[in-house]
Scaffold this active site. Structure first.
Site, PDB file in Angstrom:
ATOM      1  N   CYS A  75      53.895  10.615  84.241  1.00 35.66           N
ATOM      2  CA  CYS A  75      54.064  11.978  84.777  1.00 35.66           C
ATOM      3  C   CYS A  75      53.058  12.972  84.199  1.00 35.66           C
ATOM      4  O   CYS A  75      53.247  14.187  84.330  1.00 35.66           O
ATOM      5  CB  CYS A  75      55.469  12.481  84.489  1.00 35.66           C
ATOM      6  SG  CYS A  75      56.732  11.479  85.239  1.00 35.66           S
ATOM      7  N   CYS A  87      55.360  12.009  79.282  1.00 35.30           N
ATOM      8  CA  CYS A  87      55.321  10.566  79.537  1.00 35.30           C
ATOM      9  C   CYS A  87      54.072  10.222  80.346  1.00 35.30           C
ATOM     10  O   CYS A  87      53.634  11.008  81.193  1.00 35.30           O
ATOM     11  CB  CYS A  87      56.548  10.150  80.329  1.00 35.30           C
ATOM     12  SG  CYS A  87      58.092  10.485  79.492  1.00 35.30           S
ATOM     13  N   CYS A  91      65.332  10.560  86.268  1.00 37.46           N
ATOM     14  CA  CYS A  91      64.633   9.843  85.198  1.00 37.46           C
ATOM     15  C   CYS A  91      64.627  10.679  83.913  1.00 37.46           C
ATOM     16  O   CYS A  91      64.951  10.185  82.827  1.00 37.46           O
ATOM     17  CB  CYS A  91      63.217   9.513  85.660  1.00 37.46           C
ATOM     18  SG  CYS A  91      62.293   8.472  84.526  1.00 37.46           S
ATOM     19  N   CYS A  92      64.289  11.980  84.044  1.00 34.42           N
ATOM     20  CA  CYS A  92      64.299  12.856  82.864  1.00 34.42           C
ATOM     21  C   CYS A  92      65.704  12.978  82.286  1.00 34.42           C
ATOM     22  O   CYS A  92      65.889  13.045  81.069  1.00 34.42           O
ATOM     23  CB  CYS A  92      63.791  14.256  83.223  1.00 34.42           C
ATOM     24  SG  CYS A  92      61.993  14.417  83.256  1.00 34.42           S
ATOM     25  N   CYS A 105      61.382  19.457  82.261  1.00 24.52           N
ATOM     26  CA  CYS A 105      62.064  18.159  82.278  1.00 24.52           C
ATOM     27  C   CYS A 105      63.579  18.297  82.236  1.00 24.52           C
ATOM     28  O   CYS A 105      64.282  17.304  82.362  1.00 24.52           O
ATOM     29  CB  CYS A 105      61.593  17.304  81.100  1.00 24.52           C
ATOM     30  SG  CYS A 105      61.813  18.111  79.525  1.00 24.52           S
TER      31      CYS A 105
END
Ligand code: SF4
Length: 236
Positions: free
Chosen positions: A208, A205, A122-123, A231
Site C-alpha cells: 500500500c 505496508c 485489511c487495516c 489506516c
C-alpha cells in the site's frame, strides 16, 4: 491523571510553550510521563517522525514502552531501522505486536490481496485490532502525527481525547515541519528508514505504499487509487 473517562473538554485545554527548539515536544513529553509514567505507550511506525520522536522520548524516559504493529507486510528497510534503533537505544522497551492472522490465514479467510479488495478490512485485521489489544487498559498513547502531513491531521492538538481507542492520544510533534524533522534527524545522526531517500515520504505496508511524484503531498503514496487517507488508527 487525565483519562478518557475523566476528560472534560472545557477543563482540559493543554497549551505548551512552542517557541523553543523542539516546538513544545520535550515539554509535552515531560508532562506526559509525569502524568502517566509506565502507562504511556508510544505506537511507532518507524518512519522519520518516529526516529525523531524516539530520540526525544529517550531523553525524557530511557525505559519508555514502544510498540510496533507488525503487519508482516512491511518493507525490509523498516525492519532494518527497528534493529538500528534497538542498537542505539538499548534501554527502550520495544515490542513487536503481531496480528492474530498470518498473511496465509488471511488469504484463506478473505481471499488474495485483501489490501486491494478491501483495504479497510485489511487495516482493521492487521493494525486496528492489534492496537486495540495493545491499548486495552492503557491510559494514554503517544503518536508522531504532525499537522502538516495531511488535511485529516491539521486540527490535532498536543493532547486529544481518543474516542476510537477509549484513551488519551498525545502528539508532541504537531508543530514540526518536514524540514525541521529532517534537520533534527541529520543534526543528531539518527537512524532512519532508507526508503525516505528513494521518494517515500510516508512509509507503511509494502503493498500500500508507493514512491510519490509530488514531494509536497507527503501522504499521496499511501493507498494510492483507493481514496483512503488513514489506516483507522487515527480518526479523520
Ligand atoms: S496498509 Fe495495506 S497491507 Fe497494511 S494493513 Fe492496511 S491495507 Fe493491509
Amino acid at each position: 491523571m487525565i483519562t478518557f473517562d475523566t476528560w472534560n473538554d472545557h477543563e482540559h485545554v493543554y497549551d505548551f510553550e512552542i517557541q523553543n527548539e523542539t516546538k513544545g515536544a520535550l515539554d509535552v513529553l515531560k508532562w506526559a510521563y509525569q502524568q502517566y509514567g509506565d502507562e504511556l505507550v508510544y505506537a511507532c511506525s518507524f518512519g522519520i517522525e518516529g526516529s525523531v520522536l524516539i530520540d526525544l522520548v529517550h531523553q525524557i524516559n530511557p525505559n519508555a514502552k514502544i510498540t510496533f504493529l507488525d503487519t508482516h507486510l512491511h518493507f525490509q528497510e523498516t525492519y532494518q531501522v527497528i534493529e538500528a534503533v534497538k542498537e542505539k537505544y538499548p534501554t527502550l522497551q520495544i515490542k513487536i505486536k503481531q496480528p492474530s492472522l498470518s498473511v496465509e490465514e488471511q488469504v484463506g479467510q478473505y481471499g488474495e490481496n485483501l489490501w486491494n479488495t478491501d483495504p479497510n478490512q485489511c487495516c482493521k485485521l492487521r493494525k486496528v485490532i492489534p492496537l486495540e489489544e495493545e491499548l486495552n487498559g492503557v491510559k494514554a498513547w503517544l503518536s508522531g502525527l504532525r499537522r502538516e502531513q495531511s488535511p485529516t491531521r491539521k486540527h490535532i492538538q498536543f493532547v486529544n481525547k481518543d474516542e476510537r481507542f477509549h484513551s488519551v492520544k498525545i502528539c508532541p510533534l504537531i508543530h514540526w515541519t518536514w524540514k525541521e524533522i529532517w534537520r533534527y534527524a541529520h543534526k543528531n545522526n539518527l537512524p532512519y528508514n532508507k526508503l525516505h531517500d528513494n521518494g517515500y515520504p510516508s512509509i507503511g505496508c509494502a503493498p500500500c505504499t508507493k514512491a510519490v511524484l509530488d514531494i509536497n503531498d507527503l501522504r499521496s503514496g499511501r493507498w494510492s487509487g483507493h481514496g483512503k487517507l488513514e489506516c483507522g488508527l487515527h480518526q479523520a
